[in-house]
Design a protein around this motif. Structure first.
Motif, short mmCIF file in Angstrom:
data_model
loop_
_atom_site.label_atom_id
_atom_site.label_comp_id
_atom_site.label_asym_id
_atom_site.label_seq_id
_atom_site.Cartn_x
_atom_site.Cartn_y
_atom_site.Cartn_z
N MET A 1 80.95 -14.25 44.14
CA MET A 1 79.68 -14.27 43.35
C MET A 1 79.26 -15.72 43.22
O MET A 1 80.07 -16.48 43.46
N SER A 2 77.80 -16.01 43.51
CA SER A 2 77.25 -17.35 43.68
C SER A 2 77.50 -18.30 42.36
O SER A 2 77.53 -17.68 41.28
N GLU A 3 77.90 -19.46 42.49
CA GLU A 3 77.92 -20.38 41.47
C GLU A 3 76.74 -20.41 40.52
O GLU A 3 75.69 -20.63 41.02
N GLU A 4 76.88 -20.30 39.31
CA GLU A 4 75.75 -20.43 38.51
C GLU A 4 75.36 -22.04 38.12
O GLU A 4 76.29 -22.87 37.97
N LEU A 5 74.19 -22.46 38.43
CA LEU A 5 73.75 -23.81 38.39
C LEU A 5 72.97 -24.00 37.24
O LEU A 5 72.04 -23.20 36.82
N PRO A 6 72.91 -25.29 36.79
CA PRO A 6 71.98 -25.59 35.73
C PRO A 6 70.23 -25.66 36.13
O PRO A 6 69.51 -25.09 35.18
N HIS A 7 70.03 -25.93 37.28
CA HIS A 7 68.86 -25.48 38.07
C HIS A 7 68.85 -25.06 39.16
O HIS A 7 69.35 -25.50 40.12
N SER A 8 68.21 -23.92 39.47
CA SER A 8 68.13 -23.27 40.67
C SER A 8 66.82 -22.28 40.76
O SER A 8 66.48 -21.71 39.86
N GLY A 9 65.96 -22.65 41.63
CA GLY A 9 64.66 -21.84 41.84
C GLY A 9 64.02 -21.85 43.14
O GLY A 9 64.40 -22.69 43.89
N LEU A 10 62.91 -21.32 43.12
CA LEU A 10 62.06 -21.19 44.37
C LEU A 10 60.89 -21.82 44.18
O LEU A 10 60.11 -21.71 43.23
N VAL A 11 60.18 -22.87 44.97
CA VAL A 11 59.15 -23.50 45.03
C VAL A 11 58.14 -23.22 46.38
O VAL A 11 59.00 -23.60 47.44
N ALA A 12 57.10 -22.84 45.97
CA ALA A 12 56.24 -22.18 47.30
C ALA A 12 55.26 -23.71 47.42
O ALA A 12 54.72 -24.32 46.71
N ILE A 13 55.24 -23.83 48.82
CA ILE A 13 54.45 -25.29 49.25
C ILE A 13 53.15 -24.60 49.69
O ILE A 13 53.31 -23.87 50.76
N ALA A 14 52.22 -24.95 49.25
CA ALA A 14 50.76 -24.16 49.58
C ALA A 14 49.69 -25.26 49.81
O ALA A 14 49.76 -26.42 49.12
N GLY A 15 48.66 -24.90 50.34
CA GLY A 15 47.49 -25.80 50.52
C GLY A 15 46.77 -25.32 51.74
O GLY A 15 47.13 -24.61 52.39
N ARG A 16 45.68 -26.05 51.90
CA ARG A 16 44.76 -25.80 53.18
C ARG A 16 45.48 -26.23 54.50
O ARG A 16 46.46 -27.11 54.39
N PRO A 17 45.06 -25.91 55.68
CA PRO A 17 45.79 -26.49 56.86
C PRO A 17 45.66 -28.07 56.94
O PRO A 17 44.77 -28.49 56.42
N ASN A 18 46.93 -28.53 57.60
CA ASN A 18 46.86 -29.73 57.78
C ASN A 18 46.89 -30.60 56.74
O ASN A 18 46.40 -32.12 56.59
N MET A 19 47.61 -30.42 55.62
CA MET A 19 47.72 -31.09 54.23
C MET A 19 49.16 -32.02 54.22
O MET A 19 49.25 -32.49 53.39
N GLY A 20 49.89 -31.76 55.25
CA GLY A 20 51.15 -32.42 55.55
C GLY A 20 52.30 -31.60 54.81
O GLY A 20 53.31 -32.13 54.24
N LYS A 21 52.30 -30.34 54.49
CA LYS A 21 53.20 -29.55 53.86
C LYS A 21 54.39 -29.47 54.72
O LYS A 21 55.70 -29.58 54.03
N SER A 22 54.42 -29.40 55.97
CA SER A 22 55.67 -29.19 56.87
C SER A 22 56.32 -30.61 56.74
O SER A 22 57.67 -30.50 56.79
N THR A 23 55.34 -31.37 56.87
CA THR A 23 56.11 -33.01 57.04
C THR A 23 56.92 -33.20 55.80
O THR A 23 57.90 -33.63 55.76
N PHE A 24 56.35 -32.70 54.67
CA PHE A 24 56.96 -32.92 53.36
C PHE A 24 58.31 -32.17 53.38
O PHE A 24 59.39 -32.66 52.83
N LEU A 25 58.46 -30.89 53.63
CA LEU A 25 59.73 -30.41 53.76
C LEU A 25 60.78 -30.74 54.66
O LEU A 25 61.70 -30.90 54.18
N ASN A 26 60.21 -31.07 55.83
CA ASN A 26 61.34 -31.95 56.70
C ASN A 26 61.78 -33.08 55.86
O ASN A 26 63.16 -33.62 56.12
N ARG A 27 60.80 -33.81 55.36
CA ARG A 27 61.30 -35.26 54.62
C ARG A 27 62.40 -35.05 53.74
O ARG A 27 63.22 -35.72 53.35
#
Length: 312
Positions: A1-27
């Protein structure tokens, strides 16, 4: 069973094209999981990246830029992918450019993102703040807050940041972590993405083509890894196919005397050796698949579209 964490969740990175979303994720992840070019609509898929922090795991979902999906069916599939990725998440991180602020089309996208999930918190990232003047930044922060109230679209926080320089990102991550509910880890320690190496290989080749090609040609190509084999010395032999939608594009991709294909291969091989940590032997070839960007069957085979494409 996966370890229960104090904080665990999903964050969608959204926006119009060429706003730097992928650069943010890589960083944030400290490694490349999503390709980046200066051209809009580089990202075509949902890319998942897990950030492991002490007592927390934040799983980011990088998404294609949301735009008016005119033209090819591929564009409609990309926009649908973006909206679908923003469902059933714990937080939406929406990107705009700091110098431009929140545009009318952003408010319309935010309205659609909130439909049926009004309780999901929104954080607005004013990215590329290093390219904005202090008066621009102050004015756009104030205007964004005012319009948020007027339009009835509550925004939890506004964050000026620079994905390329790393400015204000740690503060943003701390706020995101606070918003995550308790729960199990989605990824084992040490794993950062659900993206298979075969897909990363194909995407790196496509990234190099995007950088070398002009006008509509980059948007009419895709790549797929046909084979990936390790030899007795630990080197990887990669065979990547480049699909183009017209015969005229094949000559452009290959270049005079094969020059552009060779340049693409060298650039991709150098980066893949750095990312995968081994010697790479890369073979590329180009195949014409007429109008693949409008072919539902091909889009499904390439992983860009589910069984029904519907409306974005």
């Amino acid at each position: 069973m996966s370890e229960e964490l104090p904080h665990s969740g999903l964050v969608a990175i959204a926006g119009r094209p060429n706003m730097g979303k992928s650069t943010f994720l890589n960083r944030v992840l400290g490694r490349k999981v999503s390709i980046v070019t200066p051209k809009p609509q580089t990202t075509r898929r949902r890319v998942m990246g897990a950030l492991h922090r002490p007592g927390a795991q934040i799983v980011f979902l990088d998404t294609p830029g949301i735009h008016n999906p005119k033209g090819a069916l591929l564009n409609k599939a990309m926009v649908k992918t973006a909206y679908q990725a923003c469902r059933d998440v714990d937080l939406i991180l929406y990107f705009v450019e700091a110098a431009a602020g929140v545009k009318e089309e952003d408010w319309e996208i935010l309205r659609r993102l909130r439909q049926g999930q009004e309780e999901v918190p929104l954080i607005l990232a004013l990215n590329k703040c290093d390219l904005a003047t202090p008066p621009q930044l102050i004015a756009n922060l104030a205007k964004g807050g005012e319009e948020s109230e007027q339009r009835g679209i509550p925004i939890r926080d506004f964050f000026p940041l620079s994905s390329t320089k790393g400015e204000n990102i740690e503060r943003l991550l701390a706020v995101i972590e606070e918003q995550m509910p308790p729960g199990p880890a989605y990824f084992p320690e040490g794993e950062t993405t659900d993206q298979p190496e075969e897909l990363l290989v194909a995407e790196i080749v496509r990234e190099k083509l995007f950088m070398l090609l002009d006008r509509e040609v980059p948007y009419a190509i895709t790549t797929r890894t046909e084979s990936m084999e390790e030899d007795e010395f630990g080197s990887l032999n990669l065979h990547v196919q480049i699909l183009v939608s017209r015969a005229s594009h094949k000559a452009i991709v290959i270049g005079k005397g094969g020059s552009r294909l060779k340049e693409t291969g060298i650039a991709a091989r150098v980066e893949l050796e750095r990312l995968l940590g081994t010697k790479i032997f890369l073979q590329l070839w180009v195949k014409v698949v007429d109008s693949w960007t409008n072919d539902p069957r091909m889009l499904r085979r390439l992983g860009y579209q589910e069984e029904d494409h519907g409306s974005p």
